[in-house]
Design an enzyme around this catalytic site. Structure first.
Site, PDB file in Angstrom:
ATOM      1  N   GLU A 103       0.807  -1.239   0.000  1.00 32.39           N
ATOM      2  CA  GLU A 103       0.000   0.000   0.000  1.00 32.39           C
ATOM      3  C   GLU A 103       0.833   1.279   0.000  1.00 32.39           C
ATOM      4  OE1 GLU A 103      -2.819  -0.485   3.206  1.00 32.39           O
ATOM      5  OE2 GLU A 103      -3.640  -2.319   2.344  1.00 32.39           O
TER       6      GLU A 103
ATOM      7  N   ASN B 256       2.064  -5.143  -3.045  1.00 33.87           N
ATOM      8  CA  ASN B 256       0.678  -5.534  -2.792  1.00 33.87           C
ATOM      9  C   ASN B 256      -0.157  -4.283  -2.488  1.00 33.87           C
ATOM     10  OD1 ASN B 256      -1.151  -7.862  -2.219  1.00 33.87           O
ATOM     11  ND2 ASN B 256      -1.172  -7.088  -0.118  1.00 33.87           N
TER      12      ASN B 256
ATOM     13  N   HIS C  94     -10.196  -6.094  -2.434  1.00 34.26           N
ATOM     14  CA  HIS C  94     -11.265  -5.731  -1.483  1.00 34.26           C
ATOM     15  C   HIS C  94     -12.314  -4.945  -2.271  1.00 34.26           C
ATOM     16  CE1 HIS C  94      -9.036  -7.266   1.885  1.00 34.26           C
ATOM     17  NE2 HIS C  94      -8.008  -6.490   1.631  1.00 34.26           N
TER      18      HIS C  94
ATOM     19  N   GLU D 195      -6.168 -10.766  -1.455  1.00 31.72           N
ATOM     20  CA  GLU D 195      -6.983 -10.519  -0.248  1.00 31.72           C
ATOM     21  C   GLU D 195      -8.456 -10.390  -0.635  1.00 31.72           C
ATOM     22  OE1 GLU D 195      -5.482  -7.287   2.191  1.00 31.72           O
ATOM     23  OE2 GLU D 195      -3.401  -7.757   1.711  1.00 31.72           O
TER      24      GLU D 195
ATOM     25  N   ASP E 187     -12.183 -10.155  -1.064  1.00 28.40           N
ATOM     26  CA  ASP E 187     -13.506 -10.237  -0.448  1.00 28.40           C
ATOM     27  C   ASP E 187     -14.378  -9.200  -1.147  1.00 28.40           C
ATOM     28  OD1 ASP E 187     -12.562  -7.879   0.851  1.00 28.40           O
ATOM     29  OD2 ASP E 187     -12.289  -8.908   2.758  1.00 28.40           O
TER      30      ASP E 187
END
Ligand SMILES: *[C@@H]1O[C@H](CO)[C@@H](O)[C@H](O)[C@H]1NC(C)=O
Ligand SMILES: *[C@@H]1O[C@H](CO)[C@@H](O)[C@H](O)[C@H]1NC(C)=O
Length: 428
Positions: free
Chosen positions: A149, A191, A227, A257, A259
């Protein structure tokens, strides 16, 4: 009249459960994986046994245990108890281990984020952290998220203690060089989230890869966190286009990751179907991208997810509901993987005695990594039976559903055509 054709519609339930990692591997991915929530793993046996099921999850990543605040909360004092939960689990079950994350502004202890540093002293802090933590897990991590990030939501470089101390992006190649030195066998990843929308943030992440490469530092992969939002997820082709901007630079990609959350709960049933379509688009985009190595969901069940605690009133973002029941999204992921899955070359042995119309006993064993399917079934052969191979769907293939016109019979080594939903029936 002797029939040499063994009807493949084996009637006994096969000793196989067609699940996500098996399907993903058959579809050419390295893994389908999940984040391991350290608390739930140790307190909830249903959760733990699902996460240990390598047919479902072929990869784990610690949700929190390897972050800076978990591994070096106090300068120079390293603690690995939480991170070791995932590492041990991966080792015990032979799962791929993703390791997460080294240089990140969040879940970073105050002694780092609030310290007063020069480039030299902060480099020494990074060196100590990276060499100790990566050294502890040396040889165990398929990949490490080295930098997490680094780009802000607006697409500018994110102001962090690292960027600010270095007065720019010079810390990025430093981090990747330190990581390579600490564990040469780990793939080194950048990432981040919201790369999926292919906007300013994605542009900046492309720049990041190029500048690390231009500095002569190693970078092997880019993780798309994934996400995402129900009804706000890009199309499969747009997602693949974003992934392919990075693979064009010579790095691999993965969804790390994933979702997909409902932004308002309770959500109507139709929103759960939409969520399934969104999941299928993400997984499909990975399948469409050579060098997309896998998909990791950020959690197993809606019972445990970081989302409600961070986005109030939102959630139900995962593949299993709070009762560990597979949701429509699970079926969608299973279906899109199944549509790309093939049976690898098999070593097949079968024996049958067939003469006239009789009942024969067929034992067939198909050995195929990573699962071994052994089926013993009773098959009745009729004198008039003919088998058109084209009319037989293979294991995990589609065998029915709305608008479907292909083969409806399953075989070989397949128990049944199972209704997954009204638009997808699958041989399993
Ligand atoms: C920080 O970098 C900018 C250019 O990126 C430069 O103009 C400025 O002088 C630098 N500041 C320090 C303290 O080095
Ligand atoms: C889980 O099961 C309980 C008890 O049967 C039920 O009340 C609840 O609605 C279920 N939750 C979900 C998400 O289906």
């Amino acid at each position: 009249m002797h029939s040499k054709t063994l009807l493949a519609s084996l009637l006994a339930p096969a000793a196989v459960s067609a699940v996500l990692n098996d399907l993903a591997v058959r579809a050419g991915l390295k893994y389908f994986g999940a984040a391991l929530g350290e608390g739930a793993f140790q307190s909830d046996s249903t959760y733990a046994s699902l996460l240990r099921d390598t047919a479902e999850f072929g990869q784990v990543v610690p949700e929190n245990g390897m972050k800076w605040e978990s591994t070096e909360r106090t300068q120079g004092v390293f603690t690995y108890g939480s991170g070791d939960v995932s590492a041990k689990q991966a080792q015990q079950s032979g799962q791929v281990l993703r390791c997460h994350a080294l240089v990140w502004h969040s879940q970073l202890p105050n002694w780092v984020s609030g310290g007063t540093w020069t480039v030299e002293t902060l480099t020494a802090v990074m060196e100590s952290h990276i060499s100790n933590v990566m050294g502890h897990y040396k040889g165990q991590c398929y990949a490490w998220d080295v930098v997490n990030e680094a780009v802000g939501d607006d697409g500018n470089w994110r102001s962090t203690v690292f960027l600010d101390t270095f007065n720019g992006t010079g810390y990025l190649p430093v981090a990747f060089n330190l990581a390579r030195a600490a564990d040469p066998s780990a793939k080194l990843y950048y990432n981040d989230y919201n790369l999926e929308y292919n906007g300013d943030k994605t542009d900046r992440a492309v720049e990041l890869v190029k500048l690390v490469q231009a500095a002569g530092a190693p970078i092997d992969g880019v993780g798309f966190q994934g996400h995402l939002l129900v009804a706000g997820t890009p199309s499969r082709s747009n997602l693949a286009a974003a992934l392919q901007r990075f693979t064009a630079l010579g790095v691999e990609v993965a969804f790390t990751e994933l979702d997909i959350r409902h932004t308002s709960l309770p959500a109507p049933a139709s929103a759960y179907a939409t969520q399934g379509d969104d999941y299928a688009n993400v997984v499909g985009a990975c399948l469409d991208t050579p060098n997309c190595v896998g998909v990791t969901v950020w959690g197993v069940t809606d019972k445990y997810s970081w989302i409600p605690g961070t986005f109030e009133g939102q959630g139900d973002a995962l593949l299993y509901d709070a009762n560990f029941t597979r949701k429509a999204a699970w079926t969608s992921v299973s279906s899109v993987l199944a549509a790309s899955a093939t049976l690898p070359p098999t070593s097949t042995s079968s024996s049958a005695q067939a003469c006239g119309s009789s009942t024969v006993y067929v034992t067939a064993t198909a050995t195929a990594q990573p699962v071994t399917v052994t089926v013993t079934a009773t098959v009745t052969l009729s004198q008039t039976a003919t088998t058109d191979p084209a009319a037989i769907q293979t294991l995990y293939g589609q065998c029915g559903g709305r608008g479907y016109t292909g083969p409806s019979q399953c075989g070989p080594y397949t128990a049944a055509c199972k209704v997954q939903n009204d638009w997808y029936h699958q041989c399993m």
